[in-house]
Design an enzyme around this catalytic site. Sequence first.
Site, PDB file in Angstrom:
ATOM      1  N   GLY A  70       0.821  -1.218   0.000  1.00 32.24           N
ATOM      2  CA  GLY A  70       0.000   0.000   0.000  1.00 32.24           C
ATOM      3  C   GLY A  70       0.848   1.258   0.000  1.00 32.24           C
ATOM      4  NE  ARG A 123      -2.183  -4.490  -0.891  1.00 34.74           N
ATOM      5  CZ  ARG A 123      -1.676  -3.873   0.168  1.00 34.74           C
ATOM      6  NH1 ARG A 123      -0.625  -4.365   0.786  1.00 34.74           N
ATOM      7  NH2 ARG A 123      -2.215  -2.758   0.612  1.00 34.74           N
ATOM      8  CG  ASP A 147       2.421  -9.282   4.472  1.00 30.23           C
ATOM      9  OD1 ASP A 147       2.749 -10.104   5.350  1.00 30.23           O
ATOM     10  OD2 ASP A 147       1.267  -8.847   4.359  1.00 30.23           O
ATOM     11  CE  LYS A 176       4.389  -0.044   2.503  1.00 28.32           C
ATOM     12  NZ  LYS A 176       3.417  -0.779   1.699  1.00 28.32           N
ATOM     13  CB  THR A 177       3.130  -0.029   6.568  1.00 24.86           C
ATOM     14  OG1 THR A 177       1.712  -0.112   6.708  1.00 24.86           O
ATOM     15  CG2 THR A 177       3.766  -0.391   7.891  1.00 24.86           C
ATOM     16  CG  ASP A 184      -1.284  -0.576   8.009  1.00 24.72           C
ATOM     17  OD1 ASP A 184      -1.874   0.405   7.510  1.00 24.72           O
ATOM     18  OD2 ASP A 184      -1.366  -1.730   7.537  1.00 24.72           O
TER      19      ASP A 184
END
Length: 550
Positions: A82, A146, A177, A203-204, A206
Amino acid sequence: MTIPASPLQTARAAYQPKLPKVLAEQGTNVRASLGGPTTSVADSEAIQRHFPNSYGLPIVTFESGAGQAQAALSVGVILSGGQAPGGHNVIAGLYDGLKKLNSASALYGFLGGPSGLTDNKYVKFDDAFIDAYRNTGGFDIIGSGRTKLEKEEQFATVVENCRTLGITGLVVIGGDDSNTNACMLAEYCAKNQTGIKVIGCPKTIDGDLKNEWIEASFGFDTASKVYSELIGNIERDANSAKKYWHFIKLMGRSASHIALECALQTHPNIALISEEVEAKKKTLREIVEEIAIVVKKRSEVKKDFGIALVPEGLIEFIPEMKTMIAELNDLMADPYFNGLKDDDDKHQFLTKKLCAASAQAFNTLPAGIQRQLMMDRDPHGNVQVSRIETEKLLIDLVGDLLSEWKAKGQYAGKFSGQNHFFGYEGRCAAPSNFDADYCYSLGFTAAALLGAGKSGYLSSVRNLTKPADQWVAGGIPLTMMMNIERRHGQEKAVIKKALVELDGKPFQAFAQKRASWATEDEFLYPGPIQYFGPASVCDRPTESILLERS
Ligand code: FBP
């Protein structure tokens, strides 16, 4: 082609991101100091078996002093998973860092995420290309995807494609992931003595790729500030109109870091934290009752309005739902299920195969939510929680319960719910100063790691609550963060997600305040991210990291 730029973007392009002192002064050819051997966070024997050639590497810290003189390097980079604000600056930092190692170094960007590596779709960057994307949000410079790289044939193709271009270093910019993929690729490259080094960057939005050494994943700062701005605006609207309850679902997949951070920034009346729901084994009914009690209490003092934050992954943390979803995941990995075309057949197959308790949990959900739970998993086996409308489910269930109470004369207010989902609004925002600096430093550090001949590391920049010149750059072995988890019905070695810790300072700070936020109106309106102005406004990191590192 000239890319159109807004006035802010034009002014922002000139921003020179800050670097840790050692890198600012010495560039990427720096001395790599090595710690002792490391172990994985859990399941160390199994992880060692999976990664015999890259397990146990030492932590790297860059210190003052020159490294070895460098020949030109050719490096490939992908953006994976993402979008997160600051990805373009990681690439800019990597590009500048490689040029500092040796001006003849080259950087290739593989297109559309990991599949670009196997399909051999790439661009070669030059100064003008990179300059057009400095300090901008988005992943559009090369796109993302992804695709899961985990098979030997895929790795062999990647190596072959890299060899054709003379690439000896790969940088994977991704979340847990994607960096699990990076770790597997690094292991393959080491085992087969390909000479290709692999480095990851955390990275994320979240915020769940963090630990003692990785203090934050990039993008969390900007995304949570964008959502907090919007929540603050809605709070002010609610407080002006005094007629709606706004239920706001916030991205973040499993972990509730974003919901917690936004709560700390905006002081809503209710903020659910999935990890607490799981720890206290709350049922859906109990959650609904708790919300309805706050609605009722506020209504008794003529406040038929409020704000409730709902983490995206909530449903997966409600114990009865968690068990049911885990069973669904296994059943949905069954080839027979995948051969079924009709939704009714799928539904029938699943409800027949689920255990009695799970079938009951599934059947209590409205048909819409059941359909959303039956949608395809992502390539990593995750439920696509962004597509499950938990905020609407809660509005409906709270409304039903309040109607019951009204019928019994226990509630006399008006409940009118508005639903929102903030996720995509923040993922490509122009990076805050924090993310612009952090990302550029991560990319620059990745170049230094490749320059030092390292592989199987996550680029790490630490001491993030201090001014950037005091940040510490280095590398953390990817195997250190791994454990064994069940995915797609199988045990897999994966990077451990960092969930909200209930004894951690951010949650504790929230828990102390929430009772008073529920009934009093202590809304905080953070306003938009500021790029120009005093450091106290422009450079302030998130509340979570300030509390965690205090
Ligand atoms: P990653 O950074 O882990 O790839 O995911 C970020 C995220 O925004 C999650 O918060 C969200 O659940 C998911 O991506 C949405 O995925 P998609 O972009 O495929 O809709």
